[in-house]
Write a protein that holds these residues in place. Sequence first.
Motif, mmCIF file in Angstrom:
data_model
loop_
_atom_site.group_PDB
_atom_site.id
_atom_site.type_symbol
_atom_site.label_atom_id
_atom_site.label_comp_id
_atom_site.label_asym_id
_atom_site.label_seq_id
_atom_site.Cartn_x
_atom_site.Cartn_y
_atom_site.Cartn_z
ATOM 1 N N PRO A 179 8.669 -58.177 -51.542
ATOM 2 C CA PRO A 179 9.147 -56.865 -52.016
ATOM 3 C C PRO A 179 10.231 -56.244 -51.120
ATOM 4 O O PRO A 179 11.147 -55.598 -51.628
ATOM 5 C CB PRO A 179 7.887 -55.998 -52.025
ATOM 6 N N LEU A 180 10.148 -56.459 -49.805
ATOM 7 C CA LEU A 180 11.192 -55.941 -48.918
ATOM 8 C C LEU A 180 12.536 -56.617 -49.190
ATOM 9 O O LEU A 180 13.570 -55.940 -49.294
ATOM 10 C CB LEU A 180 10.795 -56.126 -47.454
ATOM 11 N N VAL A 181 12.519 -57.929 -49.317
ATOM 12 C CA VAL A 181 13.749 -58.676 -49.602
ATOM 13 C C VAL A 181 14.310 -58.264 -50.961
ATOM 14 O O VAL A 181 15.508 -58.024 -51.106
ATOM 15 C CB VAL A 181 13.492 -60.204 -49.543
ATOM 16 N N ILE A 182 13.440 -58.143 -51.951
ATOM 17 C CA ILE A 182 13.874 -57.759 -53.294
ATOM 18 C C ILE A 182 14.388 -56.313 -53.302
ATOM 19 O O ILE A 182 15.351 -55.987 -53.998
ATOM 20 C CB ILE A 182 12.744 -57.965 -54.325
ATOM 21 N N GLY A 183 13.762 -55.436 -52.538
ATOM 22 C CA GLY A 183 14.243 -54.058 -52.438
ATOM 23 C C GLY A 183 15.663 -53.996 -51.895
ATOM 24 O O GLY A 183 16.510 -53.278 -52.426
ATOM 25 N N SER B 12 -5.108 -69.145 -51.050
ATOM 26 C CA SER B 12 -4.355 -70.379 -50.844
ATOM 27 C C SER B 12 -2.866 -70.097 -50.694
ATOM 28 O O SER B 12 -2.101 -70.991 -50.352
ATOM 29 C CB SER B 12 -4.574 -71.340 -52.020
ATOM 30 N N ILE B 13 -2.463 -68.862 -50.952
ATOM 31 C CA ILE B 13 -1.061 -68.474 -50.798
ATOM 32 C C ILE B 13 -0.911 -67.600 -49.560
ATOM 33 O O ILE B 13 -1.897 -67.127 -49.003
ATOM 34 C CB ILE B 13 -0.547 -67.707 -52.041
ATOM 35 N N ASN B 14 0.330 -67.392 -49.159
ATOM 36 C CA ASN B 14 0.605 -66.502 -48.037
ATOM 37 C C ASN B 14 0.784 -65.086 -48.597
ATOM 38 O O ASN B 14 1.871 -64.714 -49.028
ATOM 39 C CB ASN B 14 1.860 -66.952 -47.291
ATOM 40 N N ILE B 15 -0.292 -64.322 -48.602
ATOM 41 C CA ILE B 15 -0.242 -62.988 -49.209
ATOM 42 C C ILE B 15 0.659 -62.033 -48.435
ATOM 43 O O ILE B 15 1.178 -61.078 -49.008
ATOM 44 C CB ILE B 15 -1.650 -62.376 -49.403
ATOM 45 N N ALA B 16 0.870 -62.277 -47.167
ATOM 46 C CA ALA B 16 1.778 -61.420 -46.400
ATOM 47 C C ALA B 16 3.201 -61.544 -46.949
ATOM 48 O O ALA B 16 3.919 -60.549 -47.059
ATOM 49 C CB ALA B 16 1.752 -61.797 -44.924
ATOM 50 N N ALA C 71 8.272 -58.412 -59.052
ATOM 51 C CA ALA C 71 8.693 -59.420 -58.077
ATOM 52 C C ALA C 71 7.493 -59.969 -57.312
ATOM 53 O O ALA C 71 7.357 -61.182 -57.118
ATOM 54 C CB ALA C 71 9.707 -58.824 -57.105
ATOM 55 N N SER C 72 6.600 -59.087 -56.898
ATOM 56 C CA SER C 72 5.418 -59.498 -56.154
ATOM 57 C C SER C 72 4.464 -60.310 -57.025
ATOM 58 O O SER C 72 3.964 -61.362 -56.613
ATOM 59 C CB SER C 72 4.713 -58.272 -55.585
ATOM 60 N N LEU C 73 4.198 -59.832 -58.235
ATOM 61 C CA LEU C 73 3.300 -60.557 -59.143
ATOM 62 C C LEU C 73 3.869 -61.914 -59.536
ATOM 63 O O LEU C 73 3.155 -62.920 -59.508
ATOM 64 C CB LEU C 73 3.026 -59.726 -60.399
#
Length: 153
Positions: free
Chosen positions: A77-81, A66-70, A37-39
């Motif tokens: 990952p929290l939302v997907i979890g 250039s992306i929002n790494i946070a 999910a993160s990748l």
Amino acid sequence: MTIVKHLKDSSSQRLPKKQSPYWIKNMVNLIPSLLLASLLGTYLDLFFIGKGLYSFPIRPMSSIFSINIAFTLIGLPLVIGVFLYVCNKINFLQKVGLIIIFSLLMAVVEKLAEAVGLFVHVDGWKHLYSFYGYIIYLSVIYTFFHWSKRTLF
């Protein structure tokens, strides 16, 4: 010696094994899905930013990323979890409904992020694109999670 013999001869029953909580018991299955999910979220962000479809004006380490790494390393990952946890407890039709609700929610959150200046889409962007994109994204993540539970471990 007599204590050991007494324990072996004892007719008392053993205590049942304590059940592990969901997040411990299924961590082996959950981690690959959260990594995917993160990748996938990171690469999709890089692709859409590269195409000029959206940007993150306010983001951590903006001189490097250039992306929002946070969002891609913590938020997603929290939302997907949470999503996978709930999916594990419901039937197929409820999963379809949950995917639709989560996708709608993500499109609404994008709109709110734009309103506060965290996210900017090009002028022609319709949030319906985000809604359909999240339906596909969540379906892929859940399918991988379901497959990995049955196949990998």
